[in-house]
Design a protein around this motif. Structure first.
Motif, PDB file in Angstrom:
ATOM      1  N   LEU A  71      29.039  73.282  -6.724  1.00 36.65           N
ATOM      2  CA  LEU A  71      29.377  72.478  -7.721  1.00 36.65           C
ATOM      3  C   LEU A  71      30.877  72.525  -8.740  1.00 36.65           C
ATOM      4  N   ILE A  72      30.559  74.259  -8.749  1.00 32.52           N
ATOM      5  CA  ILE A  72      31.709  75.749  -8.895  1.00 32.52           C
ATOM      6  C   ILE A  72      32.746  74.964  -8.500  1.00 32.52           C
ATOM      7  N   ASP A  73      32.689  75.321  -6.967  1.00 36.20           N
ATOM      8  CA  ASP A  73      34.151  74.855  -6.722  1.00 36.20           C
ATOM      9  C   ASP A  73      34.033  74.186  -5.895  1.00 36.20           C
ATOM     10  N   THR A  74      33.628  72.842  -6.396  1.00 37.80           N
ATOM     11  CA  THR A  74      34.049  71.366  -6.065  1.00 37.80           C
ATOM     12  C   THR A  74      35.301  71.559  -7.732  1.00 37.80           C
ATOM     13  N   VAL A  75      34.425  71.162  -8.739  1.00 37.87           N
ATOM     14  CA  VAL A  75      35.065  71.623  -9.764  1.00 37.87           C
ATOM     15  C   VAL A  75      36.861  71.870  -9.983  1.00 37.87           C
ATOM     16  N   ALA A  76      36.569  73.241  -9.070  1.00 33.26           N
ATOM     17  CA  ALA A  76      37.723  74.190  -9.310  1.00 33.26           C
ATOM     18  C   ALA A  76      38.836  74.047  -8.205  1.00 33.26           C
ATOM     19  N   GLY A  77      38.516  73.445  -6.921  1.00 33.25           N
ATOM     20  CA  GLY A  77      39.404  72.582  -6.771  1.00 33.25           C
ATOM     21  C   GLY A  77      39.907  71.295  -6.614  1.00 33.25           C
ATOM     22  N   GLU A  78      39.349  70.509  -8.171  1.00 31.85           N
ATOM     23  CA  GLU A  78      40.090  69.850  -8.568  1.00 31.85           C
ATOM     24  C   GLU A  78      41.108  70.269  -9.324  1.00 31.85           C
ATOM     25  N   GLY A  79      40.862  71.703 -10.067  1.00 29.38           N
ATOM     26  CA  GLY A  79      41.919  72.251 -10.801  1.00 29.38           C
ATOM     27  C   GLY A  79      41.605  71.661 -12.289  1.00 29.38           C
ATOM     28  N   MET A  80      40.380  71.195 -12.390  1.00 27.77           N
ATOM     29  CA  MET A  80      40.141  71.473 -14.036  1.00 27.77           C
ATOM     30  C   MET A  80      39.619  72.986 -13.495  1.00 27.77           C
ATOM     31  N   ASP A  81      38.822  72.963 -15.187  1.00 24.16           N
ATOM     32  CA  ASP A  81      38.306  74.331 -15.593  1.00 24.16           C
ATOM     33  C   ASP A  81      36.807  74.634 -15.628  1.00 24.16           C
ATOM     34  N   ASP A  82      36.899  75.270 -14.562  1.00 29.04           N
ATOM     35  CA  ASP A  82      34.933  75.642 -13.808  1.00 29.04           C
ATOM     36  C   ASP A  82      34.643  76.693 -14.936  1.00 29.04           C
ATOM     37  N   THR A  83      34.691  77.465 -16.340  1.00 33.67           N
ATOM     38  CA  THR A  83      34.559  77.739 -17.057  1.00 33.67           C
ATOM     39  C   THR A  83      32.975  77.037 -17.709  1.00 33.67           C
ATOM     40  N   LEU A  84      34.146  75.995 -17.890  1.00 32.00           N
ATOM     41  CA  LEU A  84      32.276  74.958 -18.807  1.00 32.00           C
ATOM     42  C   LEU A  84      31.485  74.518 -18.250  1.00 32.00           C
ATOM     43  N   LEU A  85      31.592  74.539 -17.033  1.00 31.99           N
ATOM     44  CA  LEU A  85      30.205  74.527 -16.571  1.00 31.99           C
ATOM     45  C   LEU A  85      28.700  75.760 -16.859  1.00 31.99           C
ATOM     46  N   ARG A  86      27.971  75.415 -17.537  1.00 29.24           N
ATOM     47  CA  ARG A  86      26.826  76.348 -17.502  1.00 29.24           C
ATOM     48  C   ARG A  86      26.213  76.675 -16.866  1.00 29.24           C
ATOM     49  N   ARG A  87      25.874  78.159 -16.394  1.00 34.91           N
ATOM     50  CA  ARG A  87      25.077  78.843 -15.590  1.00 34.91           C
ATOM     51  C   ARG A  87      23.406  78.896 -16.355  1.00 34.91           C
ATOM     52  N   GLU A  88      22.765  78.196 -15.899  1.00 35.63           N
ATOM     53  CA  GLU A  88      20.884  78.051 -16.294  1.00 35.63           C
ATOM     54  C   GLU A  88      20.768  78.390 -15.492  1.00 35.63           C
ATOM     55  N   PRO A  89      19.650  79.335 -15.654  1.00 35.45           N
ATOM     56  CA  PRO A  89      18.933  80.031 -15.117  1.00 35.45           C
ATOM     57  C   PRO A  89      17.640  78.566 -13.679  1.00 35.45           C
ATOM     58  N   GLY A  90      17.638  78.862 -12.785  1.00 38.52           N
ATOM     59  CA  GLY A  90      16.479  77.518 -12.491  1.00 38.52           C
ATOM     60  C   GLY A  90      17.269  77.003 -11.075  1.00 38.52           C
ATOM     61  N   SER A  91      17.201  75.721 -11.056  1.00 36.01           N
ATOM     62  CA  SER A  91      17.318  74.795 -10.037  1.00 36.01           C
ATOM     63  C   SER A  91      18.731  73.974 -10.187  1.00 36.01           C
ATOM     64  N   THR A  92      19.721  73.489  -9.864  1.00 35.44           N
ATOM     65  CA  THR A  92      20.561  73.133  -9.364  1.00 35.44           C
ATOM     66  C   THR A  92      20.704  71.614  -9.540  1.00 35.44           C
ATOM     67  N   GLY A  93      21.414  70.575 -10.613  1.00 33.97           N
ATOM     68  CA  GLY A  93      20.381  69.275 -10.702  1.00 33.97           C
ATOM     69  C   GLY A  93      20.421  69.062  -9.063  1.00 33.97           C
ATOM     70  N   THR A  94      19.614  67.539  -8.681  1.00 27.08           N
ATOM     71  CA  THR A  94      19.901  66.824  -6.801  1.00 27.08           C
ATOM     72  C   THR A  94      19.757  66.129  -7.098  1.00 27.08           C
ATOM     73  N   ALA A  95      20.229  64.957  -6.084  1.00 32.11           N
ATOM     74  CA  ALA A  95      19.649  64.439  -5.936  1.00 32.11           C
ATOM     75  C   ALA A  95      19.110  63.817  -4.460  1.00 32.11           C
ATOM     76  N   PHE A  96      18.555  62.979  -3.796  1.00 33.73           N
ATOM     77  CA  PHE A  96      18.299  62.401  -2.758  1.00 33.73           C
ATOM     78  C   PHE A  96      18.477  61.575  -2.696  1.00 33.73           C
ATOM     79  N   VAL A  97      19.944  61.033  -1.920  1.00 30.61           N
ATOM     80  CA  VAL A  97      20.325  59.615  -1.553  1.00 30.61           C
ATOM     81  C   VAL A  97      20.290  59.125   0.219  1.00 30.61           C
ATOM     82  N   THR A  98      19.195  57.913   0.185  1.00 32.65           N
ATOM     83  CA  THR A  98      19.803  57.476   1.825  1.00 32.65           C
ATOM     84  C   THR A  98      20.790  55.677   1.625  1.00 32.65           C
ATOM     85  N   THR A  99      21.201  56.155   2.460  1.00 30.89           N
ATOM     86  CA  THR A  99      22.686  54.586   2.302  1.00 30.89           C
ATOM     87  C   THR A  99      21.984  54.141   4.459  1.00 30.89           C
TER      88      THR A  99
END
Length: 294
Positions: A71-99
């Motif tokens: 997610l950090i790399d994705t945000v930075a790759g779009e030219g946005m400020d990735d330092t605004l992404l807080r780093r919290e202990p534990g898991s990153t949010g996850t979505a399980f998608v079936t299409t």
């Protein structure tokens, strides 16, 4: 004027399986493919606004696991400020998608770090104060959304709320909302005609959208013909593109038309983030429609 948009919301990794048809309860099916994408309504909407030409900042939280870097790399790759992404202990949010083969999907979300975004810092509030438009959803705690919209209201920043996943929206939040964006199912659940907000935009998928401004007639926003491959993130594309347009000073009706085209383009590719179109792609699609309608 490009306009400034600040998004306060969720950031997830999307674990996406593609199947011929979505299984019934208790049924097992074999997937045709599996992919990992950046996602989350906040991140999707921020990237949609950025690609639509707005100067965009995303206030969100990621975990301490390996998915966080995606997610950090994705945000930075779009030219946005990735330092605004807080780093919290534990898991990153996850979505399980079936299409499935028709482009429809079902989604299960594990909030992870998103659930720990409860209050904003002074620096995060400053991002909202300098924005033309604030965008929020409900994939983070209500306390963070209320903090954000209150800050925006005090600063004169326009507020766009996408109230999903659907839950009761406190009066303090609704009082600060300028534009509410919902799909037709959310509109029915929330009884949006009874809510005290100046403008309601209801997306209708292949039927376009409706725009209702208090005290004015309802406007039908036309649909663009398309063949859906994957509808994941289409609503987020609409929200982000709309926010970018009104941040530029564009009127609601024109902004909704462009947002509807952006959403229609997004369903023609797989993945929420990869499918979000650029401003130029929307311009090109509108040019084609004008030629076809002559």
């Amino acid at each position: 004027m490009s306009g400034r948009v600040t998004v306060v919301g969720s950031a997830n990794v999307d674990l996406v399986t593609r199947v011929e048809r979505i299984p019934a309860p208790g049924e097992t099916v074999t997937a045709e493919s599996f992919n990992i994408y950046a996602g989350g309504k906040g991140l999707n909407q921020a990237i949609a606004a950025q690609r639509a030409g707005a100067q965009t900042e995303l206030i969100a939280a990621v975990g301490s696991d390996s998915y966080a870097q995606v997610l950090i790399d994705t945000v930075a790759g779009e030219g946005m400020d990735d330092t605004l992404l807080r780093r919290e202990p534990g898991s990153t949010g996850t979505a399980f998608v079936t299409t499935d083969a028709t482009g429809e999907n079902n989604i299960v979300i594990v909030p992870g770090a998103n659930g720990r975004l409860r209050r904003l810092t002074d620096a995060e509030r400053d991002c909202i104060r300098r924005a033309d438009v604030l965008v929020c959803q409900l994939e983070v705690p209500t306390s963070a959304v209320e903090d954000a919209v209150t800050t925006a209201w005090e600063a004169g920043t326009a507020v766009v709320l996408n109230p999903t996943p659907v839950r009761p929206v406190p009066a303090a939040i609704l009082a600060a909302v300028d534009v509410l964006i919902v799909n037709e199912h959310e509109a029915e659940q929330l009884r949006v005609d009874e809510l005290p907000v100046p403008c309601v935009l209801t997306t209708l998928g292949p039927k376009g959208a409706t725009l209702r401004i208090r005290g004015e007639r309802t406007i039908q926003v036309p649909a663009r013909r398309t063949i859906a491959i994957d509808t994941t993130g289409a609503g987020d594309t609409f929200v982000g593109a709309f926010a970018a347009e009104i941040a530029r000073g564009i009127g609601y009706a024109e902004a909704a038309t462009r947002a509807n085209v952006a959403a229609s383009l997004s369903v023609e590719e797989e993945g929420a983030v990869p499918s979000i179109p650029t401003r130029q792609a929307v311009d090109d699609a509108l040019s084609v429609e004008r030629v076809e309608n002559q």
